[in-house]
Design an enzyme around this catalytic site. Structure first.
Site, PDB file in Angstrom:
ATOM      1  N   GLY A 142       0.858  -1.324   0.251  1.00  0.00           N
ATOM      2  CA  GLY A 142       0.082  -0.257  -0.014  1.00  0.00           C
ATOM      3  C   GLY A 142       0.806   0.990   0.172  1.00  0.00           C
ATOM      4  O   GLY A 142       1.881   1.280  -0.550  1.00  0.00           O
ATOM      5  N   GLU A 143       0.372   2.116   0.533  1.00  0.00           N
ATOM      6  CA  GLU A 143       1.168   3.675   0.629  1.00  0.00           C
ATOM      7  C   GLU A 143       1.130   4.341  -0.505  1.00  0.00           C
ATOM      8  O   GLU A 143       1.686   5.617  -0.783  1.00  0.00           O
ATOM      9  CB  GLU A 143       2.488   3.554   1.403  1.00  0.00           C
ATOM     10  CG  GLU A 143       2.474   2.755   2.663  1.00  0.00           C
ATOM     11  CD  GLU A 143       4.105   2.941   3.277  1.00  0.00           C
ATOM     12  OE1 GLU A 143       4.717   3.268   2.689  1.00  0.00           O
ATOM     13  OE2 GLU A 143       3.780   2.224   4.125  1.00  0.00           O
TER      14      GLU A 143
END
Length: 345
Positions: A310-311
């Site tokens: 993610g991120e």
């Protein structure tokens, strides 16, 4: 509400195809780079496409559904990771620096008081959502506020490429519930390990999602995307929906990251189907269900690297390929200019 126009343009599409095919290479030999060059050219309405000041916004928020024990990590990790982003120590910071991508960090609804912090954009709607196993995650008013905040943030981005990242313990559960509500697939096909659940934890998470979607069956049956968003989503997911819509309205290239970001796109695409013309699916996540999401949206991922962090990390890692696509379109010699013979008739 925003109206997004399709990028379809037969005349420009033919010009782009001719420009690509006349480069000093066998037809189709640059594979997906040719597809990207054509797509970006149509978005920017030119045969001289370019990538200018790419940016990525990371939206962070907490989720009431963590009360159902659906994550391998405590909720405090959300605010701790925001601190890591602000200190420049997370994976997204490293990759953004490496790829000269502007990075913006947003508190969409973290269950923590940060105070006034340099580098943190405070758009907190509330200190996390409610537990959607028992009630809707947010009110209609909170959902509208978050979507509008996302639109406003995207309106202020200077470049022509925008990626989206997220941080929020519990948000893969929210994304899986959105996916099930939107696709009507079984929970087992929508739920994965998230931050690292073992097999028993995954089975429990599947049951939580299945039961929650059944509990809100009357809302799900209406197939109203914003109602589904308010019922199961997070404040970060709602802001991402708004940011996507505004970015597409501005004819920006949208870099789509993993499972949570794609759940936001499912909502945005139901509202404005033409948004998909602007989307580059950066990668296919290892998070269970992401491949099905991409297929449901008719997408094709650029990278297959087993990512599931993610991120926005996958989006930034795909940036060099976008640069390569537009640069070959603008800079590569043609058969005529290089005095190279074309293939035999």
């Amino acid at each position: 509400m925003i109206t997004i126009v399709s990028t379809e343009n037969d005349a420009l599409s033919a010009q782009l195809a001719a420009a690509i095919n006349n480069k000093t290479k066998p037809l189709g030999s640059l594979g997906m780079l040719e597809t990207l060059a054509r797509q970006i050219g149509l978005i920017q309405q030119t045969t001289q496409a370019q990538i200018i000041d790419p940016a990525l916004i990371v939206f962070a928020a907490d989720h009431g559904i963590v009360a159902e024990n659906v994550s391998a990590y405590p909720q405090s990790v959300t605010w701790q990771m925001v601190e890591n982003f602000l200190a420049g120590g997370a994976a997204i910071n490293v990759f953004a620096r490496q790829n000269h991508c502007a990075l913006h960090i947003v508190d969409a609804g973290v269950n923590h008081d940060f105070g006034r912090r340099e580098g943190l954009l405070d758009r907190k709607v509330a200190y996390g959502t409610r537990n959607f196993a028992q009630e809707t995650a947010m009110s209609a008013e909170q959902c509208a506020q978050a979507v509008q905040a996302g639109m406003d943030l995207a309106a202020g981005i200077k470049g022509n490429v925008l990626g989206f990242g997220e941080m929020g313990i519990g948000n893969t559960t929210a994304a899986a519930a959105i996916m099930q509500a939107m696709t009507k697939l079984p929970a087992a096909e929508c739920v994965g390990a998230g931050t690292g659940l073992a097999h028993e934890g995954i089975l429990h998470k599947q049951k939580v999602v299945q039961d929650a979607v059944a509990y809100h069956a009357a809302i799900v049956a209406k197939n109203a995307p914003l109602d589904i968003l308010a019922t199961f989503g997070g404040f970060e997911i709602a802001m991402i929906v708004g940011a996507m819509l505004k970015a597409a309205e501005r004819r920006m290239v949208l870099l789509i990251d993993g499972f949570i970001i794609t759940s936001a796109l499912m909502i945005a695409a139901r509202l404005q189907p033409s948004i998909l013309d602007y989307c580059v699916f950066a990668h296919c996540s290892d998070e269970h269900g992401h491949r099905q999401m991409i297929s449901h949206l008719g997408g094709r991922p650029v990278l297959q690297m087993g990512l599931r962090l993610g991120e926005g990390t996958g989006s930034v890692l795909a940036l060099p390929l976008l640069h390569a696509a537009v640069n070959f379109l603008r800079e590569m010699a043609t058969f005529e200019s290089a005095d190279v013979s074309q293939q035999n008739a």
